[in-house]
Write a protein that holds these residues in place. Structure first.
Motif, mmCIF file in Angstrom:
data_model
loop_
_atom_site.group_PDB
_atom_site.id
_atom_site.type_symbol
_atom_site.label_atom_id
_atom_site.label_comp_id
_atom_site.label_asym_id
_atom_site.label_seq_id
_atom_site.Cartn_x
_atom_site.Cartn_y
_atom_site.Cartn_z
ATOM 1 N N ARG A 125 0.419 -2.051 0.081
ATOM 2 C CA ARG A 125 0.213 0.029 -0.162
ATOM 3 C C ARG A 125 0.659 1.189 -0.190
ATOM 4 N NH1 ARG A 125 -5.225 -1.217 4.395
ATOM 5 N NH2 ARG A 125 -5.619 -3.170 3.341
ATOM 6 N N LEU A 126 2.027 1.153 0.254
ATOM 7 C CA LEU A 126 3.373 2.469 0.220
ATOM 8 C C LEU A 126 4.160 2.374 -0.298
ATOM 9 C CD1 LEU A 126 3.715 2.252 4.455
ATOM 10 C CD2 LEU A 126 2.393 3.674 3.200
ATOM 11 N N PHE A 127 4.130 1.425 -0.855
ATOM 12 C CA PHE A 127 5.987 1.262 -2.123
ATOM 13 C C PHE A 127 5.255 2.438 -3.373
ATOM 14 C CE2 PHE A 127 7.553 -0.228 -5.793
ATOM 15 C CZ PHE A 127 9.069 -0.398 -5.658
ATOM 16 N N LYS A 128 4.173 2.867 -3.928
ATOM 17 C CA LYS A 128 3.826 3.078 -4.799
ATOM 18 C C LYS A 128 4.109 4.783 -4.788
ATOM 19 C CE LYS A 128 0.562 4.492 -8.417
ATOM 20 N NZ LYS A 128 -0.956 4.171 -9.654
ATOM 21 N N TRP A 129 3.776 5.289 -3.631
ATOM 22 C CA TRP A 129 4.074 6.399 -3.195
ATOM 23 C C TRP A 129 5.292 7.266 -2.460
ATOM 24 C CZ3 TRP A 129 -0.397 8.329 -4.915
ATOM 25 C CH2 TRP A 129 -1.341 7.329 -5.766
ATOM 26 N N LEU A 130 6.029 5.942 -1.815
ATOM 27 C CA LEU A 130 6.938 6.059 -1.495
ATOM 28 C C LEU A 130 8.576 6.039 -1.493
ATOM 29 C CD1 LEU A 130 5.741 5.674 2.633
ATOM 30 C CD2 LEU A 130 5.830 7.780 1.163
ATOM 31 N N HIS A 131 8.707 5.224 -2.980
ATOM 32 C CA HIS A 131 9.449 3.881 -2.993
ATOM 33 C C HIS A 131 9.486 3.547 -4.225
ATOM 34 C CE1 HIS A 131 13.783 2.540 -1.473
ATOM 35 N NE2 HIS A 131 12.774 0.577 -1.888
ATOM 36 N N HIS A 132 8.456 3.737 -5.744
ATOM 37 C CA HIS A 132 9.003 3.630 -6.706
ATOM 38 C C HIS A 132 9.993 3.726 -7.078
ATOM 39 C CE1 HIS A 132 7.903 3.348 -10.960
ATOM 40 N NE2 HIS A 132 7.278 1.965 -9.962
ATOM 41 N N GLY A 133 10.262 5.132 -7.025
ATOM 42 C CA GLY A 133 11.219 6.077 -8.066
ATOM 43 C C GLY A 133 12.365 5.138 -8.065
ATOM 44 N N HIS A 134 13.083 4.608 -6.826
ATOM 45 C CA HIS A 134 13.903 3.944 -6.374
ATOM 46 C C HIS A 134 13.926 2.686 -7.265
ATOM 47 C CE1 HIS A 134 18.047 4.039 -4.169
ATOM 48 N NE2 HIS A 134 17.907 2.541 -3.847
ATOM 49 N N HIS A 135 12.784 2.177 -7.063
ATOM 50 C CA HIS A 135 13.528 0.510 -8.020
ATOM 51 C C HIS A 135 13.027 0.682 -9.911
ATOM 52 C CE1 HIS A 135 14.358 -2.037 -4.654
ATOM 53 N NE2 HIS A 135 13.909 -0.945 -4.189
ATOM 54 N N ARG A 136 12.933 2.194 -10.335
ATOM 55 C CA ARG A 136 11.954 2.244 -11.523
ATOM 56 C C ARG A 136 13.500 1.894 -12.472
ATOM 57 N NH1 ARG A 136 9.732 8.079 -12.462
ATOM 58 N NH2 ARG A 136 12.171 8.756 -11.587
ATOM 59 N N SER A 137 14.882 1.730 -11.837
ATOM 60 C CA SER A 137 15.654 1.682 -12.947
ATOM 61 C C SER A 137 16.258 0.399 -12.947
ATOM 62 C CB SER A 137 16.878 2.374 -12.465
ATOM 63 O OG SER A 137 17.133 2.139 -10.827
ATOM 64 N N GLY A 138 15.467 -0.367 -12.241
ATOM 65 C CA GLY A 138 15.461 -2.488 -12.524
ATOM 66 C C GLY A 138 17.098 -2.320 -11.657
ATOM 67 N N ASP A 139 18.085 -2.917 -12.201
ATOM 68 C CA ASP A 139 19.285 -2.724 -11.538
ATOM 69 C C ASP A 139 19.998 -1.618 -11.075
ATOM 70 O OD1 ASP A 139 19.461 -5.692 -12.477
ATOM 71 O OD2 ASP A 139 20.639 -5.582 -14.203
ATOM 72 N N PRO A 140 20.556 -1.826 -10.192
ATOM 73 C CA PRO A 140 20.221 0.107 -10.290
ATOM 74 C C PRO A 140 22.443 0.489 -10.752
ATOM 75 C CG PRO A 140 20.912 -1.694 -8.042
ATOM 76 C CD PRO A 140 20.236 -2.514 -9.194
ATOM 77 N N THR A 141 22.379 1.475 -10.797
ATOM 78 C CA THR A 141 23.859 2.157 -10.659
ATOM 79 C C THR A 141 24.036 3.092 -9.765
ATOM 80 O OG1 THR A 141 22.759 4.032 -12.387
ATOM 81 C CG2 THR A 141 23.603 2.238 -13.330
#
Length: 249
Positions: A125-141
């Motif tokens: 219920r929180l992921f989309k609003w609070l943390h989705h942006g950080h995981h948007r890239s898939g594999d991080p850089t």
């Protein structure tokens, strides 16, 4: 007058934070994603090459986050000027031993605070609003290291706002903590692991979160929520039981 002073502090810290981000995150990306860094890479953690669109999105989020982080820094210094914080500048006030002691204590407190927040961010219920942006890239850089949605940036920044009112900290310690956080965030989001498998078989290596450990979080989402240390994940049942078997053998 107060608002004018706060604005000057904000502008100065915003510039410092942006320069720090591009120097450390950008420099790490340039080094490890070029031929210069290849001899230092022990393990490739990426499923696919980085995409410019993802890097651009991460950098944009980091810039927005820097707006609030600079505001936190400006507020802290303004409060210090008014004698409201527990920051101090005279080394003899608590002794040299306290520099190291307070550094370790705050690292542990921040790690626990981050773990609880991070685990909460992954609630459906929180992921989309609070943390989705950080995981948007898939594999991080390295660019992903400070790519936060604004609510997450606010909650993370409030830790340092609170700690300077609760615990005596020398400015040297505070700066060391901020640099450690920056460097370690970049290291855990490299997309490559520069550490040999033997390092994470050592007792000290087992306590630390590295690029391999955090890359599993970006793939599986439900494990590895810590910032610096693995003990919260192990204690609270979110340590991937296949971590050592899958990545270190």
């Amino acid at each position: 007058m107060i608002l004018e002073k706060l604005g000057i502090y904000w502008l100065a810290f915003f510039g410092i934070i942006i320069v720090r981000y591009f120097l450390i995150a950008g420099g790490s990306y340039w080094f490890f994603y070029s031929n210069l860094g290849k001899p230092f890479i022990k393990r490739n953690l990426r499923s696919f090459p980085p995409r410019w669109k993802s890097i651009k999105q991460d950098a944009e989020l980091a810039l927005f986050s820097a707006v609030f982080f600079a505001l936190c820094a400006a507020f802290i210094i303004s409060a210090y000027d008014s004698g409201l914080t527990r920051l101090y500048s005279v080394l003899d006030q608590y002794g040299l031993w306290y520099l190291g002691f307070s550094f370790v204590v705050v690292l542990i407190l921040q790690d626990g605070y981050f773990y609880l927040l991070h685990r909460g961010f992954h609630h459906p219920r929180l992921f989309k609003w609070l943390h989705h942006g950080h995981h948007r890239s898939g594999d991080p850089t390295p660019w992903t290291s400070f790519a936060f949605d604004l609510p997450e940036a606010i909650l993370q920044g409030l830790f340092f706002v609170g700690i300077v009112f609760l615990m005596p900290l020398h400015f040297i310690t505070l700066i060391a903590l901020l640099m450690t956080m920056t460097v370690w965030a970049v290291v855990t989001h490299l997309g490559f692991d520069p550490f040999p498998p033997s390092f994470f078989r050592h007792w000290f290596g087992k306590c630390l979160i590295g690029p391999t450990h955090h890359s599993i979080h970006h793939r599986k989402y439900r494990v590895h929520y810590g910032l610096y240390f693995t003990f919260w994940d192990k204690l609270l049942g979110t340590h991937d039981p296949n971590y050592e078997k899958e990545f270190l053998e």
